[in-house]
Each structure stands twice: as structure tokens, then as C-alpha cells.
Scaffold this motif. Structure first.
Motif, PDB file in Angstrom:
ATOM      1  N   LYS A 284     -11.039 -13.032  38.765  1.00  0.00           N
ATOM      2  CA  LYS A 284     -11.697 -14.375  38.552  1.00  0.00           C
ATOM      3  C   LYS A 284     -13.335 -13.200  39.562  1.00  0.00           C
ATOM      4  O   LYS A 284     -14.466 -13.627  38.924  1.00  0.00           O
ATOM      5  N   VAL A 285     -13.229 -12.473  39.682  1.00  0.00           N
ATOM      6  CA  VAL A 285     -14.503 -12.123  40.667  1.00  0.00           C
ATOM      7  C   VAL A 285     -15.205 -11.113  39.104  1.00  0.00           C
ATOM      8  O   VAL A 285     -16.498 -10.850  39.353  1.00  0.00           O
ATOM      9  N   ILE A 286     -14.285 -10.122  39.003  1.00  0.00           N
ATOM     10  CA  ILE A 286     -14.596  -9.460  37.515  1.00  0.00           C
ATOM     11  C   ILE A 286     -15.182 -10.427  36.209  1.00  0.00           C
ATOM     12  O   ILE A 286     -16.246  -9.703  35.809  1.00  0.00           O
ATOM     13  N   ARG A 287     -14.201 -11.280  35.914  1.00  0.00           N
ATOM     14  CA  ARG A 287     -14.438 -12.512  35.051  1.00  0.00           C
ATOM     15  C   ARG A 287     -16.323 -12.916  35.386  1.00  0.00           C
ATOM     16  O   ARG A 287     -17.106 -12.742  34.351  1.00  0.00           O
ATOM     17  N   ILE A 288     -16.326 -13.574  36.583  1.00  0.00           N
ATOM     18  CA  ILE A 288     -18.153 -13.849  36.625  1.00  0.00           C
ATOM     19  C   ILE A 288     -18.842 -12.911  37.092  1.00  0.00           C
ATOM     20  O   ILE A 288     -20.016 -12.833  36.569  1.00  0.00           O
ATOM     21  N   THR A 289     -18.587 -10.880  37.039  1.00  0.00           N
ATOM     22  CA  THR A 289     -19.346 -10.421  37.491  1.00  0.00           C
ATOM     23  C   THR A 289     -20.309 -10.310  35.674  1.00  0.00           C
ATOM     24  O   THR A 289     -21.320  -9.530  35.579  1.00  0.00           O
ATOM     25  N   LEU A 290     -19.405  -9.956  34.909  1.00  0.00           N
ATOM     26  CA  LEU A 290     -19.002  -9.875  33.743  1.00  0.00           C
ATOM     27  C   LEU A 290     -19.869 -10.873  33.323  1.00  0.00           C
ATOM     28  O   LEU A 290     -20.706 -10.540  32.401  1.00  0.00           O
ATOM     29  N   ALA A 291     -19.949 -12.160  33.469  1.00  0.00           N
ATOM     30  CA  ALA A 291     -20.682 -12.548  32.979  1.00  0.00           C
ATOM     31  C   ALA A 291     -22.045 -12.876  33.358  1.00  0.00           C
ATOM     32  O   ALA A 291     -23.051 -13.110  32.744  1.00  0.00           O
TER      33      ALA A 291
ATOM     34  N   HIS B 197     -12.356   0.889  31.737  1.00  0.00           N
ATOM     35  CA  HIS B 197     -11.157   0.710  33.522  1.00  0.00           C
ATOM     36  C   HIS B 197     -10.461  -1.029  32.989  1.00  0.00           C
ATOM     37  O   HIS B 197      -9.342  -0.463  33.350  1.00  0.00           O
ATOM     38  N   ILE B 198     -11.110  -1.628  33.108  1.00  0.00           N
ATOM     39  CA  ILE B 198     -11.232  -2.992  32.951  1.00  0.00           C
ATOM     40  C   ILE B 198     -10.117  -2.483  31.290  1.00  0.00           C
ATOM     41  O   ILE B 198      -9.311  -3.692  31.450  1.00  0.00           O
ATOM     42  N   GLU B 199     -10.589  -2.449  30.723  1.00  0.00           N
ATOM     43  CA  GLU B 199      -9.894  -2.654  29.220  1.00  0.00           C
ATOM     44  C   GLU B 199      -8.750  -2.182  29.027  1.00  0.00           C
ATOM     45  O   GLU B 199      -7.323  -2.747  28.273  1.00  0.00           O
ATOM     46  N   LYS B 200      -8.339  -1.011  30.137  1.00  0.00           N
ATOM     47  CA  LYS B 200      -6.723  -0.656  30.538  1.00  0.00           C
ATOM     48  C   LYS B 200      -6.106  -1.231  30.226  1.00  0.00           C
ATOM     49  O   LYS B 200      -4.622  -1.072  30.660  1.00  0.00           O
ATOM     50  N   ARG B 201      -6.747  -2.566  31.335  1.00  0.00           N
ATOM     51  CA  ARG B 201      -5.924  -3.591  32.150  1.00  0.00           C
ATOM     52  C   ARG B 201      -5.283  -4.385  31.589  1.00  0.00           C
ATOM     53  O   ARG B 201      -3.726  -4.846  31.834  1.00  0.00           O
ATOM     54  N   ARG B 202      -5.548  -4.737  29.973  1.00  0.00           N
ATOM     55  CA  ARG B 202      -5.006  -5.109  29.193  1.00  0.00           C
ATOM     56  C   ARG B 202      -4.920  -6.649  30.002  1.00  0.00           C
ATOM     57  O   ARG B 202      -3.719  -7.782  29.613  1.00  0.00           O
ATOM     58  N   LEU B 203      -6.551  -7.612  29.986  1.00  0.00           N
ATOM     59  CA  LEU B 203      -6.363  -8.532  30.662  1.00  0.00           C
ATOM     60  C   LEU B 203      -6.119  -9.747  28.690  1.00  0.00           C
ATOM     61  O   LEU B 203      -7.056  -9.279  28.205  1.00  0.00           O
ATOM     62  N   VAL B 204      -5.860 -10.255  29.562  1.00  0.00           N
ATOM     63  CA  VAL B 204      -5.560 -11.984  28.322  1.00  0.00           C
ATOM     64  C   VAL B 204      -6.828 -12.622  27.888  1.00  0.00           C
ATOM     65  O   VAL B 204      -6.470 -13.448  27.500  1.00  0.00           O
ATOM     66  N   ASP B 205      -7.201 -12.896  29.076  1.00  0.00           N
ATOM     67  CA  ASP B 205      -8.697 -13.631  29.130  1.00  0.00           C
ATOM     68  C   ASP B 205      -9.724 -14.032  28.100  1.00  0.00           C
ATOM     69  O   ASP B 205     -10.178 -12.653  27.924  1.00  0.00           O
ATOM     70  N   PRO B 206      -9.885 -13.733  27.157  1.00  0.00           N
ATOM     71  CA  PRO B 206     -10.504 -14.074  25.987  1.00  0.00           C
ATOM     72  C   PRO B 206     -11.962 -14.374  25.970  1.00  0.00           C
ATOM     73  O   PRO B 206     -12.771 -13.668  25.818  1.00  0.00           O
ATOM     74  N   ASP B 207     -12.247 -14.696  27.369  1.00  0.00           N
ATOM     75  CA  ASP B 207     -13.456 -14.538  27.534  1.00  0.00           C
ATOM     76  C   ASP B 207     -14.166 -13.667  28.285  1.00  0.00           C
ATOM     77  O   ASP B 207     -15.386 -13.139  28.026  1.00  0.00           O
ATOM     78  N   LEU B 208     -13.446 -12.966  29.454  1.00  0.00           N
ATOM     79  CA  LEU B 208     -14.020 -11.840  29.651  1.00  0.00           C
ATOM     80  C   LEU B 208     -13.269 -10.327  28.592  1.00  0.00           C
ATOM     81  O   LEU B 208     -14.578  -9.545  28.743  1.00  0.00           O
ATOM     82  N   LEU B 209     -13.047 -11.080  28.085  1.00  0.00           N
ATOM     83  CA  LEU B 209     -12.839  -9.707  27.009  1.00  0.00           C
ATOM     84  C   LEU B 209     -13.774  -9.487  25.545  1.00  0.00           C
ATOM     85  O   LEU B 209     -13.946  -8.670  25.206  1.00  0.00           O
ATOM     86  N   GLU B 210     -14.419 -11.030  25.761  1.00  0.00           N
ATOM     87  CA  GLU B 210     -15.732 -10.948  24.972  1.00  0.00           C
ATOM     88  C   GLU B 210     -17.119 -10.681  25.626  1.00  0.00           C
ATOM     89  O   GLU B 210     -17.280  -9.297  25.424  1.00  0.00           O
ATOM     90  N   ASP B 211     -16.615 -10.783  26.773  1.00  0.00           N
ATOM     91  CA  ASP B 211     -18.135 -10.538  27.823  1.00  0.00           C
ATOM     92  C   ASP B 211     -17.239  -8.649  27.702  1.00  0.00           C
ATOM     93  O   ASP B 211     -18.598  -7.940  27.722  1.00  0.00           O
ATOM     94  N   VAL B 212     -16.484  -8.110  27.677  1.00  0.00           N
ATOM     95  CA  VAL B 212     -15.907  -6.621  28.294  1.00  0.00           C
ATOM     96  C   VAL B 212     -16.622  -5.812  26.687  1.00  0.00           C
ATOM     97  O   VAL B 212     -17.361  -5.113  26.199  1.00  0.00           O
ATOM     98  N   GLU B 213     -16.354  -5.978  25.400  1.00  0.00           N
ATOM     99  CA  GLU B 213     -17.093  -5.919  24.240  1.00  0.00           C
ATOM    100  C   GLU B 213     -17.883  -6.137  23.751  1.00  0.00           C
ATOM    101  O   GLU B 213     -18.827  -5.092  23.632  1.00  0.00           O
TER     102      GLU B 213
ATOM    103  N   PRO C 288     -15.171 -23.638  30.566  1.00  0.00           N
ATOM    104  CA  PRO C 288     -13.661 -24.565  31.420  1.00  0.00           C
ATOM    105  C   PRO C 288     -13.278 -23.710  32.027  1.00  0.00           C
ATOM    106  O   PRO C 288     -12.834 -24.299  33.690  1.00  0.00           O
ATOM    107  N   THR C 289     -13.285 -22.359  32.400  1.00  0.00           N
ATOM    108  CA  THR C 289     -12.555 -21.665  33.699  1.00  0.00           C
ATOM    109  C   THR C 289     -13.173 -21.417  34.506  1.00  0.00           C
ATOM    110  O   THR C 289     -12.899 -20.537  36.234  1.00  0.00           O
ATOM    111  N   LEU C 290     -14.328 -21.431  34.752  1.00  0.00           N
ATOM    112  CA  LEU C 290     -15.379 -21.472  35.344  1.00  0.00           C
ATOM    113  C   LEU C 290     -15.858 -23.293  36.484  1.00  0.00           C
ATOM    114  O   LEU C 290     -16.378 -23.621  37.576  1.00  0.00           O
ATOM    115  N   ALA C 291     -15.572 -23.651  35.335  1.00  0.00           N
ATOM    116  CA  ALA C 291     -16.453 -25.389  35.825  1.00  0.00           C
ATOM    117  C   ALA C 291     -15.702 -26.629  36.878  1.00  0.00           C
ATOM    118  O   ALA C 291     -16.657 -27.268  38.172  1.00  0.00           O
TER     119      ALA C 291
END
Length: 543
Positions: free
Chosen positions: A338-345, A379-395, A73-76
Motif C-alpha cells: 500500500k505504501v508502494i502504491r501511493i508513492t507511485l501514484a 525491482h517492483i516488476e520482479k515481485r509479480r504484484l497483481v494490483d492493476p493500478d500499481l502495475l499501470e503506474d509502474v508501466e 476505490p483502493t484508496l477511497a
């Protein structure tokens, strides 16, 4: 009004006469794909076997493009070519501003009627479409969408003035945005004329007016993605070539709008494959490098790459085009979520799609580790972002890359660095142990690694890359029994000689050492002499 309604009735009767009978698909308006909705008579299963066979592609497409099946949904929202102006807000792009200005124009349709450029029927249609608000135009398209489509196309072909063409194209685009099922009228009109719907608009891509070109591109993207049938050759190739030209263009204030068309096209597998066959990745990568300072365009281009990662075979293409190092640099430099999110995806998709190909998966892991993506993830983990999709991709990526790092040798890292083209003084280059253990491996795959070093020596403009590359050529000569002959064979000696006159002092120095190694056999003496010369050079620089 009564006159116009009478003409619509007459045209409707004409279009439904035996000579122009409409098939069930055409009566249904060729259901737009994005809605994922079929006409009621299709859903109920009341069609004959022949009709069912004809509509099977429509059902398949409707299922394939249900966004919930593959898109978050965040990218739709970013996959549609839609107006980027919300009601009550100012336009946010140069193209939107131009569209807003064009909508306010008052076209003198009466002058075109008097000059004979349009017929009375066309005049009646355009006047009624033009005078009603978008909300009130619905009944016109509903009663006779095919004739309205015919009117639009004939007006475009009969009128040459850019201002009027701009207005007509904007009107068509607005109408499709309001209700994508109106694409059915264009499809049926094209079928009646024995042409494709895209061919009705492709000539306008060649106009000199930038707005006309880009507005036409939007309409073609909608026709390609919302119609019940796919765009076919040669229309598809012509359109993709146009989009690639836009990617290469500079000083184009409307580029973001047309790149959005590419975002929309690449949602569809057949179009993705055609784009790959047309060397589309190279166009996107070059555009990314050329537009690094434009964060919006950067995001849109990365989004296009993300769409491509839904095909497993594309991972090899990404490796050959050095996409992973570019993604690593973006993660290092960019702060936009949003750039970080799509790059991780993209990175996650690449690893998941190659899960059944161990060799490609290993090479991807090596590239990602070499691109320092693990450090960026920390570094992304230290930013404490809350987007669940992004965090799941990081993990997911942290786990996968740590696992990959456990099995990476120094030679694997060296290969990844070399194939990226971004050489630096990493430990392997100056390690005698590395060269002693691995020199023989440089002869593998028809001297592929040596040829890459020679290519970098000949083509790179970066002094650091040149210094490291020519140094490695010298090290290979030193530690390989047949090194001198092989380097001469692949062009390394000639490339090293050319660097003796380079403007950079360190490049000249490393080239001199490499050439000396090709000329002499007393490596111990040369090594001590080189060390002494380097110390003297450093003292000279300090003084």
C-alpha cells in the motif's frame, strides 16, 4: 418518554415560528458533502432563482466530492475520518482503545442537574440520547437535530470535568459517523448564534488532555468536509496550525488519528491551497523523516502528499522541498504494497500534472532518474504484484523515465544531486572533463549552485556530503578563471577554512586541498602533490 416528546414538539414549534424561520437549505439539513446527494426539492428544480443561487455552491461541492470523479476505490477508504474498529473486533489503535473505554462510562447526569450546571431540558435530551443505542437515536436527531446540537454545545461549555467532556465529544463524533447529515443541526445552531460551526469546537483544541484535543480535531474535520459550506478564516488557519503542531509532536500516541484528519481535509482543493500557503509540505516532509520506522504513519503522510499532487502548481513545491528523493528512498526501503502504491501514484501525478510545463517536467524527470527510481521500478516488476493500478503506474513511470533519461546530461544529473543535498562520489565530481566543460555554468542564476555548495559545507552533518562539497568548491576554483574571487564572495573560502579542523579525516583532507587551490596557481604541481599525498594517506591507513 412522553415528557421528552412533548418538549421536542414545543421546541420544534418554537424553531419554526416567524422569528426563527428556516431557509430551504437549513430545512434540508445542509446536505453532507460526502453523500453527493441533494434534497429532492432541490433536485427537482422547484426552487426560486434566488434559492437556486444560494444552493449553487452546494451542487458544485456535491459534484466535486463524488469520489468516483477523482479517487481510486483502493484508496477511497483512507480519505474519511471514520472509526477504525469493526463490529466484533478489538480496537487497533491507542485512540480506538481509549474511545471504547469512554463509551462504557456511566455519567451521572442527575448530579449535574441538581447542581444547576445543566437545565431540565438539557437533562431530558442527554438522558434519551445516552440511553438509546446508536441505531435507535435516529428519531431524536430526525425530529429535532438543532436542539440536540444546542444541547451538546451548551453541555460542553458548562461542564469542565475532563471525563465528561471526553464522553460528550465521543458521543458527538459517534453521532456524526452514524449519519453525516446530522452535521446540519450543528450548522443551523451555529448560524442562529451568528458564529461558525468550527468556532464552537476550536477552543477545545487548547485543552491539556490529549484525547480531548484529538477527538475535537476529528469533529472539526467532519464539520469542515461534510458541511455544505467551506470552513473559512480565521478558523481554517487555526485548525491547520494545530494539525502542523501535531505533525511536529513526538511521543504522541494519538498522532495517527489526527493525521487522518489531515488526509480528509486535503481532499478539498481550497484546504489544500491553504495548507500549502502555511508551508504544509515542510511539516509533512519533516514528519516523514522523523517517523520512518512507523509504517502506518508513513503511509498516512504519503497519502497527504498524494492529495496535494492534484494541483499542478504543487510540483514546483515538491521540487524545492526535495520530496522526490524521499519518495525514491521509500521505494527502495519499503516492502509494504500500500505504501508502494501511493508513492507511485504521487510520482505519476507529478509527471501528468506538469505535462504542459516542459521545464518543470524535465527537472522532475532528472530528479526521479537521479533518485534511482528506475531501478526501484525494475525491482517492483520482479515481485509479480497483481494490483492493476500499481502495475499501470509502474508501466507509465518506466516509459516516462526511460524517455527522460535519454535527454539528461551529466550536468543535469549533477544539478539534481546537488539540489537534493545528498552528495556522493558520483563520476562528475572527479571528472576533469566535466569541470572543464561546465565550470562556467556555476556562475549562472546568481551563483545558485555555488551557494548551495557553501550552504551544505556550513550546515550538513554528514562527513561524505562535506567532503564532496568542499572538493567541488576546489574544482571550481581550479577550472574557473575568476574562481577564487567568486568563491570568496559567496563565502566558500571561509566555509572551507572552517572544515580544516573537522573531526573526520577525509573532510579535513578535502578542505586542505580546496584551500591550497585558492592559494596557489600551479595546478599541475598541486595536482601531482595532492595525488602523492593521497597515496601516502591510503598507505598510512592500511598500515
Amino acid at each position: 418518554m412522553n415528557s421528552f416528546a412533548g418538549k421536542l414538539k414545543k421546541i420544534r414549534e418554537r424553531s419554526q415560528s416567524p422569528g426563527r424561520a428556516l431557509s430551504p437549505e437549513r430545512k434540508a439539513g445542509l446536505t453532507g458533502r460526502g453523500t453527493s446527494v441533494l434534497p429532492s426539492h432541490v433536485a427537482s428544480g422547484s426552487l426560486s432563482p434566488t434559492q437556486n443561487r444560494k444552493l449553487e455552491p452546494v451542487r458544485k461541492i456535491s459534484q466535486e466530492f463524488n469520489q468516483k470523479l477523482w479517487i481510486r476505490p483502493t484508496l477511497a477508504a483512507d480519505t474519511e475520518v471514520i472509526e477504525d474498529v469493526k463490529e466484533g473486533k478489538m480496537p487497533i489503535s491507542a485512540f480506538s482503545q481509549k474511545r471504547a473505554e469512554i463509551r462504557e462510562r456511566k455519567i451521572n447526569w442527575g448530579a449535574y442537574l441538581q447542581s444547576g450546571l445543566i437545565t431540565q431540558e438539557q437533562f431530558d435530551v442527554i438522558i434519551n440520547v445516552d440511553k438509546y443505542s446508536p441505531e435507535k437515536r435516529g428519531w431524536i436527531f430526525r425530529d429535532q437535530g438543532v436542539f440536540v446540537a444546542e444541547c451538546f454545545i451548551e453541555l460542553l461549555n458548562n461542564i469542565s470535568k475532563d471525563d465528561t467532556i471526553q464522553y460528550l465529544l465521543t458521543l458527538i463524533d459517534d453521532s456524526l459517523e452514524q449519519d453525516r447529515t446530522r452535521i446540519g443541526g450543528l450548522n443551523i445552531y451555529a448560524e442562529n448564534q451568528a458564529v461558525t460551526v468550527a468556532s464552537l469546537f476550536i477552543p477545545f483544541l487548547n485543552r491539556t488532555d490529549l484525547y480531548i484535543m484529538h477527538q475535537t480535531a476529528r469533529i472539526i474535520a467532519k464539520c469542515a468536509c461534510w458541511s455544505a459550506s467551506l470552513m473559512e478564516e480565521p478558523d481554517l488557519s487555526s485548525y491547520l496550525v494545530f494539525l502542523k503542531l501535531i505533525l511536529r509532536s513526538s511521543n504522541n500516541e494519538y498522532k495517527e488519528t489526527t493525521v487522518r484528519c489531515l488526509q480528509m481535509m486535503l481532499r478539498i482543493r481550497e484546504y489544500r491551497l491553504a495548507f500549502l500557503q502555511n508551508d504544509g509540505i515542510t511539516g509533512i516532509v519533516n514528519a516523514l523523516n522523523a517517523n520512518a520506522s512507523n509504517s502506518q504513519l508513513q503511509y498516512q503522510l504519503i497519502f497527504c502528499l498524494w492529495c496535494l499532487t492534484f494541483d499542478a502548481d504543487v510540483a514546483k513545491e515538491f521540487l524545492s522541498h526535495n520530496v522526490v528523493p524521499i519518495m525514491g528512498k521509500i521505494l527502495t526501503d519499503c516492502q509494504k504494497e500500500k505504501v508502494i502504491r501511493i508513492t507511485l501514484a504521487i510520482l505519476r501525478n507529478l509527471l501528468e500534472k506538469c505535462d504542459d510545463d516542459p521545464e518543470v517536467l524535465k527537472e522532475l524527470g532528472i530528479c526521479m532518474v537521479h533518485a534511482r527510481i528506475i531501478r526501484s521500478l525494475e525491482h517492483i516488476e520482479k515481485r509479480r504484484l497483481v494490483d492493476p493500478d500499481l502495475l499501470e503506474d509502474v508501466e507509465y513511470l518506466v516509459t516516462a523515465l526511460h524517455k527522460a533519461a535519454e535527454h539528461i546530461s551529466s550536468f543535469d544529473e549533477y544539478m539534481a544531486e546537488l539540489k537534493s543535498g545528498s552528495l556522493e562520489w558520483s563520476p562528475a565530481h572527479k571528472s576533469e572533463t566535466f569541470w572543464r566543460e561546465n565550470a562556467a555554468r556555476f556562475s549562472e542564476a546568481n551563483y545558485e549552485l555555488l551557494k548551495i555548495l557553501v550552504y551544505l559545507m556550513q550546515r550538513s552533518k554528514e562527513p561524505l556530503v562535506l567532503s564532496v562539497a568542499v572538493h567541488d568548491i576546489g574544482q571550481y576554483v581550479r577550472f574557473s578563471p575568476r574562481g577564487k574571487a567568486i568563491i570568496d564572495k559567496v563565502g566558500g573560502k571561509e566555509a572551507a577554512m572552517a572544515l580544516l579542523s573537522h573531526a573526520d579525516a577525509d573532510v579535513r583532507y578535502q578542505a586542505l586541498l580546496a584551500v591550497q587551490k585558492m592559494m596557489v596557481t600551479n595546478w599541475e604541481f598541486l595536482g601531482k602533490k595532492s595525488e602523492k599525498d593521497q597515496n601516502q594517506q591510503e598507505v598510512s591507513v592500511k598500515s
